[in-house]
Scaffold this active site. Sequence first.
Site, PDB file in Angstrom:
ATOM      1  N   GLN A  85       4.298 -13.373  -1.046  1.00  0.00           N
ATOM      2  CA  GLN A  85       4.572 -12.496  -1.138  1.00  0.00           C
ATOM      3  C   GLN A  85       5.350 -13.033   0.087  1.00  0.00           C
ATOM      4  O   GLN A  85       6.745 -12.344   0.375  1.00  0.00           O
ATOM      5  CB  GLN A  85       3.944 -10.625  -0.810  1.00  0.00           C
ATOM      6  CG  GLN A  85       3.154 -10.249  -2.083  1.00  0.00           C
ATOM      7  CD  GLN A  85       1.670 -10.885  -2.272  1.00  0.00           C
ATOM      8  OE1 GLN A  85       1.509 -12.060  -3.170  1.00  0.00           O
ATOM      9  NE2 GLN A  85       0.929 -10.245  -3.295  1.00  0.00           N
TER      10      GLN A  85
ATOM     11  N   ALA B  90       1.087  -1.230   0.315  1.00  0.00           N
ATOM     12  CA  ALA B  90       0.414  -0.320   0.230  1.00  0.00           C
ATOM     13  C   ALA B  90       0.801   1.172  -0.028  1.00  0.00           C
ATOM     14  O   ALA B  90       0.692   2.102  -1.250  1.00  0.00           O
ATOM     15  CB  ALA B  90      -1.406  -0.117   1.140  1.00  0.00           C
TER      16      ALA B  90
ATOM     17  N   ASN C 214      -6.364  -6.209   3.879  1.00  0.00           N
ATOM     18  CA  ASN C 214      -4.648  -7.236   4.031  1.00  0.00           C
ATOM     19  C   ASN C 214      -5.241  -8.031   3.053  1.00  0.00           C
ATOM     20  O   ASN C 214      -6.517  -8.781   3.101  1.00  0.00           O
ATOM     21  CB  ASN C 214      -4.382  -7.253   5.179  1.00  0.00           C
ATOM     22  CG  ASN C 214      -2.784  -7.298   5.187  1.00  0.00           C
ATOM     23  OD1 ASN C 214      -2.295  -5.769   4.633  1.00  0.00           O
ATOM     24  ND2 ASN C 214      -2.576  -8.061   5.828  1.00  0.00           N
TER      25      ASN C 214
ATOM     26  N   ASP D 120      -4.257  -2.788   3.744  1.00  0.00           N
ATOM     27  CA  ASP D 120      -4.368  -2.036   2.410  1.00  0.00           C
ATOM     28  C   ASP D 120      -5.021  -0.905   2.415  1.00  0.00           C
ATOM     29  O   ASP D 120      -5.131   0.628   2.028  1.00  0.00           O
ATOM     30  CB  ASP D 120      -5.087  -2.953   1.509  1.00  0.00           C
ATOM     31  CG  ASP D 120      -3.355  -3.565   1.035  1.00  0.00           C
ATOM     32  OD1 ASP D 120      -3.593  -4.468   1.955  1.00  0.00           O
ATOM     33  OD2 ASP D 120      -2.996  -3.034   0.453  1.00  0.00           O
TER      34      ASP D 120
ATOM     35  N   ARG E  73      -5.177   0.148  -9.082  1.00  0.00           N
ATOM     36  CA  ARG E  73      -5.472  -0.347  -8.402  1.00  0.00           C
ATOM     37  C   ARG E  73      -6.683  -0.245  -7.296  1.00  0.00           C
ATOM     38  O   ARG E  73      -6.596   0.913  -6.509  1.00  0.00           O
ATOM     39  CB  ARG E  73      -4.215  -0.796  -7.924  1.00  0.00           C
ATOM     40  CG  ARG E  73      -3.433  -1.806  -8.564  1.00  0.00           C
ATOM     41  CD  ARG E  73      -2.301  -3.326  -7.557  1.00  0.00           C
ATOM     42  NE  ARG E  73      -2.658  -3.739  -7.142  1.00  0.00           N
ATOM     43  CZ  ARG E  73      -2.031  -4.466  -5.872  1.00  0.00           C
ATOM     44  NH1 ARG E  73      -0.890  -4.706  -6.086  1.00  0.00           N
ATOM     45  NH2 ARG E  73      -2.838  -5.650  -5.596  1.00  0.00           N
TER      46      ARG E  73
HETATM   47  O1  MRU Z   1      -1.717  -7.150  -3.483  1.00  0.00           O
HETATM   48  P1  MRU Z   1      -0.108  -6.253  -2.669  1.00  0.00           P
HETATM   49  O2  MRU Z   1       1.001  -7.352  -2.936  1.00  0.00           O
HETATM   50  O3  MRU Z   1       0.117  -4.982  -3.138  1.00  0.00           O
HETATM   51  O4  MRU Z   1      -0.235  -6.411  -1.338  1.00  0.00           O
HETATM   52  C1  MRU Z   1       0.513  -6.310  -0.004  1.00  0.00           C
HETATM   53  C2  MRU Z   1      -0.500  -6.278   0.874  1.00  0.00           C
HETATM   54  O5  MRU Z   1      -1.592  -6.498   1.130  1.00  0.00           O
HETATM   55  C3  MRU Z   1       0.683  -5.307   2.193  1.00  0.00           C
HETATM   56  O6  MRU Z   1       0.594  -6.353   3.118  1.00  0.00           O
HETATM   57  C4  MRU Z   1       0.213  -4.113   3.193  1.00  0.00           C
HETATM   58  O7  MRU Z   1      -0.003  -3.439   1.110  1.00  0.00           O
HETATM   59  C5  MRU Z   1       0.360  -3.747   3.536  1.00  0.00           C
HETATM   60  S1  MRU Z   1       1.913  -3.118   3.045  1.00  0.00           S
HETATM   61  C6  MRU Z   1       2.911  -2.017   4.299  1.00  0.00           C
END
Ligand code: MRU
Length: 350
Positions: free
Chosen positions: A200, A53, A251, A241, A94
């Site tokens: 991730q 995010a 999230n 997020d 997004r």
């Molecule tokens: O789809 P992504 O990889 O962008 O999702 C990321 C997440 O869900 C993270 O946990 C969230 O953005 C927090 S980042 C500090």
Amino acid sequence: MTEFKSKIRTIEWIDTFSRMVDQTLFPYEFKYVDIKTGDEMFDAIKTMIVRGAPAIGIAGAHGVVLYAQELKDLPREEFVKKLLEKADYMATSRPTAVNLMWAVEKQKEVIKNSKSDVKGIIEELKQNAIKLENEDIEINKKIGDFGAEVVPKGATILTHCNAGALATVGYGTALGVVRSAFANDPTIQVFADETRPRQQGARITTLELTMDGIPTTLITDGMCSYFMKKGMIDMVVVGADRIAANGDTANKIGTYTVAIAAKYHNIPFYIAAPLSTIDTSIKTGDEIPIEERSHDEVTHINGKAICAEGVNIINPGFDVTPHELITGIITEKGILRPDYTKSIAEAFKN
Ligand code: MRU
């Protein structure tokens, strides 16, 4: 508090373009890519070259500067009109992480409030993007310091997805808490959920923690309650997020399951996020738009099918953890506690 030095800078404005780590290549390559047009930035966010995010937010802010540079030859009035449209478009790259809309809005304010000519507006947008970048790291360090206070000595911390340096400009939110705690207590360790489908946790969290020498154990998503029951997890810290005004938190998909398991086993479950992730315009998590992602992410791993052809697929990228399951929300203003409707409103007052 000893400051922990993270080696990673995820995204940076360089004179006329944006330089970012290409996160689609992990764990095989650690490579920077230069994004030189607004449309390239839109695609970089959409295809998750940049993700997480706060990092997406900064990418969005850079994207507005890139579009501004492309429109530089228009008369001022037309420039402003077209650029505001392009900024709105950038904000749609997004849907779930509200930091994107937040950062684009910050750039729109610069455009709307500027008294300068086109050249001047572009310069102001650049300076604002750089300011947001630098502030992101400072905010993460504050989150890290507040969070470290609730990490028990020698704790094993479970995290889900990647909320680290690579999800921000640097340092990280959930992993910022880990870094700050580790600086004072090198006996802490991390359990990282793999985080299907995009992995991730496996691809990014293990990479950045290993780079920083923080002991990390990779587990698959279904294993968390097994280790909780065995008494091997002391706390959970994840990123966010989008957080609604009542504390409900979107999230990465799978976070909700971890939160339920943590509640059942009486393990504290913390969210670590900047205030820019809190969307006070929505009352509850039911209003958070959840991104539906490509089915290939579920059916394939590394380009190879892992299931029967033609099987039905649903692939929501995020879930919403109800506020009742959250022990605290660690922000740059301190740790917010229930009643979140009150503590969140309070945090925005001063
Ligand atoms: O789809 P992504 O990889 O962008 O999702 C990321 C997440 O869900 C993270 O946990 C969230 O953005 C927090 S980042 C500090």
